[in-house]
Design an enzyme around this catalytic site. Structure first.
Site, PDB file in Angstrom:
ATOM      1  N   SER A 157       0.830  -1.201   0.000  1.00 30.60           N
ATOM      2  CA  SER A 157       0.000   0.000   0.000  1.00 30.60           C
ATOM      3  C   SER A 157       0.869   1.257   0.000  1.00 30.60           C
ATOM      4  O   SER A 157       1.623   1.495  -0.949  1.00 30.60           O
ATOM      5  CB  SER A 157      -0.963  -0.045   1.182  1.00 30.60           C
ATOM      6  OG  SER A 157      -1.912   0.984   1.099  1.00 30.60           O
ATOM      7  N   ASP A 181      -0.337  -4.179  -3.975  1.00 31.15           N
ATOM      8  CA  ASP A 181      -1.468  -3.258  -4.094  1.00 31.15           C
ATOM      9  C   ASP A 181      -1.074  -1.845  -3.668  1.00 31.15           C
ATOM     10  O   ASP A 181      -1.524  -1.326  -2.632  1.00 31.15           O
ATOM     11  CB  ASP A 181      -2.682  -3.728  -3.290  1.00 31.15           C
ATOM     12  CG  ASP A 181      -3.986  -3.211  -3.909  1.00 31.15           C
ATOM     13  OD1 ASP A 181      -4.061  -3.133  -5.144  1.00 31.15           O
ATOM     14  OD2 ASP A 181      -4.920  -2.887  -3.167  1.00 31.15           O
ATOM     15  N   HIS A 260      -7.878  -5.301  -0.622  1.00 31.36           N
ATOM     16  CA  HIS A 260      -6.587  -4.607  -0.531  1.00 31.36           C
ATOM     17  C   HIS A 260      -5.528  -5.544   0.060  1.00 31.36           C
ATOM     18  O   HIS A 260      -4.404  -5.633  -0.456  1.00 31.36           O
ATOM     19  CB  HIS A 260      -6.760  -3.367   0.339  1.00 31.36           C
ATOM     20  CG  HIS A 260      -5.619  -2.406   0.278  1.00 31.36           C
ATOM     21  ND1 HIS A 260      -4.978  -2.048  -0.886  1.00 31.36           N
ATOM     22  CD2 HIS A 260      -4.987  -1.701   1.282  1.00 31.36           C
ATOM     23  CE1 HIS A 260      -4.021  -1.172  -0.631  1.00 31.36           C
ATOM     24  NE2 HIS A 260      -3.992  -0.956   0.678  1.00 31.36           N
TER      25      HIS A 260
END
Length: 457
Positions: A157, A181, A260
């Protein structure tokens, strides 16, 4: 003298006890998130000599840690936004899997103080400071004989963009960045200097699992970044709607984070080597599902790239921003098995419909459905379909197949199959064939495959 000797022994024992204590990832909670936290970066060192016991590494005095061998490869694990403050539950597994793969230094970058806040923009602003902190450390490593090319940064992330900022500081000389991601909010639409991009390392690989937009995401955007950021970007299940993740807000907190986080769990699954997820470079997810991207000859003797830690093997065959697709199961093992199904019909009329196919080996069954859109079948024209099974069966003894128009309001058609060929896209097994099959609408037909008549294909 005896008293001095005893005192020295006791002090030594205390130092030994301290050396054996394990430093742990910062554990915060929602209270910290609400009041906010000041940034502090803690580095936890793990090696094969201390797989489960992290030791906090000094940013400035590397020699104080004899386990930190500067001549070995170093992998950084950098987490992302932590709105509840809890430690990531995947850190331990990822660290251990890396050390199983290779004798290296694993540095868990704990910036939980800075990532824990209900105000996401504050965490984003902290990413630059985290990157500066890591840059100073790597400069110190380089001064002490470390190699930039032996550094691998795994960023989750916001951690993906932190990795990119660090890589840019070294003009892309860092060996590898893996982005799990990469974060989308406040990075989407930004220039390459303001986010991760392929020039930030010698090799950048990424996986995207949360790029969709739903009715809730009108307020809370998808957490992932949609566009390619690396030399190769994987889009499992098209990059959205991950199987097994809640589809509505009734799924609770998992609705907001499951897709996610799936990037991390897919990466972990790939490291276990129980099976592999072969990905197919393609211009779109629909083209991939339609079987239009199955030619892997471009990628040398090892074929189309396999998602995961070993993707570095395909480095010389890839150009920046190669997009590759694969589909997954709902849970581990996530990898599916790919076959190509070639069908030729001899109906006079063009028919449209869906194919469902099952494989049997006597004790097990595995299923696949071509349901992303209706297939078009024309007389004597070979139709090639990608079919993906939830598991890989050895010694297939029977095949079941069903044709469905998908429309109950119309006359039930019959698909007259002249020849059918099923080819495993991983193994070098001989294709499975059958000739002259009549498929009535929504009626399953089961048969034993026979050797293919190669001259007919």
């Amino acid at each position: 003298m005896s008293f001095c000797w005893l005192l020295a022994l006791l002090l030594g024992s205390v130092e030994l006890y301290r050396a054996r204590e394990c430093d742990v990832f910062t554990d915060l909670n929602l209270h910290h998130s609400i009041i906010g936290t000041d940034l502090y970066v803690k580095l936890l060192l793990y090696t094969r000599a201390s797989v489960t016991c992290g030791q906090e590494l000094s940013h400035h005095n590397l020699s104080a840690h004899p386990q930190f061998n500067i001549t070995k490869p170093t992998t950084f694990i950098i987490h992302g936004y932590r709105p509840t403050g809890s430690p990531p539950n995947w850190i331990k597994n990822l660290t251990q899997e890396l050390l199983v793969r290779r004798d290296m230094n694993v540095l868990v970058v704990d910036w939980n103080r800075g990532a824990t806040t209900i105000y996401y923009p504050k965490a984003v602003s902290n990413t630059r400071d985290v990157a500066d902190n890591l840059t100073a450390l790597i400069e110190n490593m380089e001064r002490n004989g470390g190699s930039l090319s032996s550094i691998h940064m795994i960023g989750i992330s916001l951690g993906a963009h932190i990795s990119g900022f660090v890589g840019a500081k070294f003009s892309g000389k860092i060996g590898r960045i893996t982005a799990l991601d990469p974060a989308g909010p406040m990075f989407t639409g930004k220039s390459s200097e303001e986010r991760l991009d392929p020039t930030d390392a010698q090799f950048v690989d990424a996986i995207h699992t949360d790029i969709d937009v739903s009715y809730v995401h009108c307020v809370l955007p998808a957490w992932g970044f949609r566009k390619p950021v690396g030399h190769i970007d994987f889009y499992p299940n098209g990059g959205a709607d991950q199987p097994g993740c809640p589809k509505t807000i009734l799924g609770g907190s998992q609705y907001f984070k499951c897709e996610h986080q799936r990037a991390v769990y897919l990466y972990l699954d790939s490291m276990k080597r129980t099976c592999t997820s072969r990905a197919f470079p393609c211009s779109s997810y629909n083209d991939f599902l339609g079987g239009r991207c199955l030619d892997c000859n471009t990628y040398g003797p090892i074929g189309c790239p396999v998602f995961g830690y070993e993707i570095i093997q395909w480095k010389k065959y890839l150009v920046p921003e190669t997009m590759a697709y694969f589909t997954t199961n709902k849970k581990s093992p996530f990898c599916k098995t790919n076959y190509k199904l070639d069908i030729v019909i001899w109906n006079h009329d063009t028919l449209r419909g869906y194919i469902t196919i099952s494989l049997h080996n006597g004790s097990e069954v595995t299923n696949a459905t071509t349901n992303h859109k209706a297939n078009t079948f024309q007389k004597y024209k070979e139709n090639s379909l990608l079919v993906q099974f939830d598991k890989d069966l050895q010694n297939v003894q029977k095949i079941s197949i069903k044709f469905s128009k998908g429309n109950t309001l119309h006359f039930k058609y019959k698909l007259r199959v002249l020849r059918l060929r099923l080819t495993h896209l991983e193994r070098k097994d001989s294709p499975l064939c059958r000739y002259d099959i009549l498929l009535e609408d929504n009626k399953e037909v089961t048969f034993r495959p026979i050797p293919c008549e190669e001259s007919n294909f």
